[in-house]
Motif scaffolding. Sequence first.
Motif, short mmCIF file in Angstrom:
data_model
loop_
_atom_site.label_atom_id
_atom_site.label_comp_id
_atom_site.label_asym_id
_atom_site.label_seq_id
_atom_site.Cartn_x
_atom_site.Cartn_y
_atom_site.Cartn_z
N SER A 179 -30.70 38.36 -23.08
CA SER A 179 -32.03 38.84 -23.46
C SER A 179 -31.93 40.20 -24.14
O SER A 179 -30.98 40.96 -23.93
CB SER A 179 -32.94 38.93 -22.22
OG SER A 179 -32.57 40.04 -21.43
N TYR A 180 -32.92 40.47 -24.97
CA TYR A 180 -32.97 41.72 -25.73
C TYR A 180 -34.35 42.35 -25.57
O TYR A 180 -35.37 41.66 -25.57
CB TYR A 180 -32.71 41.46 -27.23
CG TYR A 180 -33.05 42.64 -28.11
CD1 TYR A 180 -34.23 42.65 -28.85
CD2 TYR A 180 -32.21 43.75 -28.19
CE1 TYR A 180 -34.56 43.73 -29.66
CE2 TYR A 180 -32.53 44.83 -28.99
CZ TYR A 180 -33.70 44.82 -29.73
OH TYR A 180 -34.04 45.89 -30.52
N GLU A 181 -34.34 43.67 -25.44
CA GLU A 181 -35.60 44.39 -25.32
C GLU A 181 -35.47 45.72 -26.06
O GLU A 181 -34.43 46.36 -25.99
CB GLU A 181 -35.86 44.65 -23.83
CG GLU A 181 -37.23 45.18 -23.52
CD GLU A 181 -37.38 45.54 -22.04
OE1 GLU A 181 -38.54 45.63 -21.60
OE2 GLU A 181 -36.37 45.72 -21.34
N HIS B 151 -37.13 42.58 -33.79
CA HIS B 151 -37.03 42.84 -32.34
C HIS B 151 -36.63 41.57 -31.58
O HIS B 151 -37.06 41.36 -30.45
CB HIS B 151 -38.35 43.40 -31.78
CG HIS B 151 -38.62 44.81 -32.21
ND1 HIS B 151 -39.14 45.77 -31.38
CD2 HIS B 151 -38.42 45.42 -33.40
CE1 HIS B 151 -39.26 46.92 -32.05
NE2 HIS B 151 -38.84 46.73 -33.27
N ALA B 152 -35.82 40.73 -32.22
CA ALA B 152 -35.43 39.47 -31.58
C ALA B 152 -33.96 39.18 -31.83
O ALA B 152 -33.37 39.66 -32.80
CB ALA B 152 -36.28 38.33 -32.14
N LEU B 153 -33.38 38.37 -30.94
CA LEU B 153 -31.98 38.00 -31.05
C LEU B 153 -31.77 36.92 -32.10
O LEU B 153 -32.57 36.00 -32.19
CB LEU B 153 -31.47 37.46 -29.71
CG LEU B 153 -31.33 38.47 -28.58
CD1 LEU B 153 -31.04 37.73 -27.30
CD2 LEU B 153 -30.22 39.44 -28.91
N GLN C 108 -30.34 33.50 -33.49
CA GLN C 108 -30.13 32.24 -32.78
C GLN C 108 -28.65 31.93 -32.58
O GLN C 108 -28.26 31.25 -31.63
CB GLN C 108 -30.79 31.07 -33.54
CG GLN C 108 -32.30 31.03 -33.37
CD GLN C 108 -32.70 31.04 -31.91
OE1 GLN C 108 -32.32 30.17 -31.14
NE2 GLN C 108 -33.44 32.06 -31.50
#
Lengths: 106, 149
Positions: B130-132, B95-97, B99
């Motif tokens: 940003s990512y959600e 659940h993360a971008l 780098q």
Amino acid sequence: MQLSTETISDALVVTVEEPRIDAAVAIQFKEAMREAAAAGPARVVLDLSRVTFLDSSGLGAVVAVMKHLAPARLELAGLTPAVARVFRLTRMDSVFTIHPAPTDAA
Amino acid sequence: MQHSGECRPQGLRLQVPGNALAVRRALALMTRGLADIGQSAAQIESAEMVMAEVLNNVVEHAYDSHPGLIEIHFDNDPRGMVCTVLDDGRPMPGHALPQGHLPPTQTELALQPEGGFGWHLIRSLTRDLSYERRADRNRLSFRLPVVAG
């Protein structure tokens, strides 16, 4: 993927006749290059002057072609501004010999 | 009193099937649409570079097993366009971008990387990325800063 070829002195000059090398055609580009260089020229100059858009898939495909052609050399020519920008931002401009125009290369 | 900006659209909305050919067509539609809402050629070039990478990621990862639609919003903003990309595919790993570090430079030809460039390009050309993951949707947003010229 439309390519045209011409032999000029020791180089096979391959001109990409389409405006985009992107995710949609990366595989076809690699295959077409394989066929175009099948005779085993010592040097291939890839003329990108008609290409106005190249994404990271296209860049990866060009790198793959370079590796596939080795030990024959792959050089690039005629990079348009947006394409040159991708090579510069990814620092892949230091990996390739890049000629301003196809005529400089042959 | 007349406000010249009143008759001009302030944003774009696109819905794109999640495959590479549809992405190509959407990028063409997008570049025309951005020109129509007053974006400069330089801004449009950056937008196309970023959106190609973002959309290709959705096609290749979020929608790799099941097809779906990708929703794109562009909104004019004084500090540059704000862009949101929504899809209903698989979540980003962790659940993360990513780098977006470039692969290490190589001297040996056989070791040259063929991938790993996309997120670096995205991060180089955007701000406020940003990512959600919310309500089974992926939501990526970023700003394309104003480019001189």
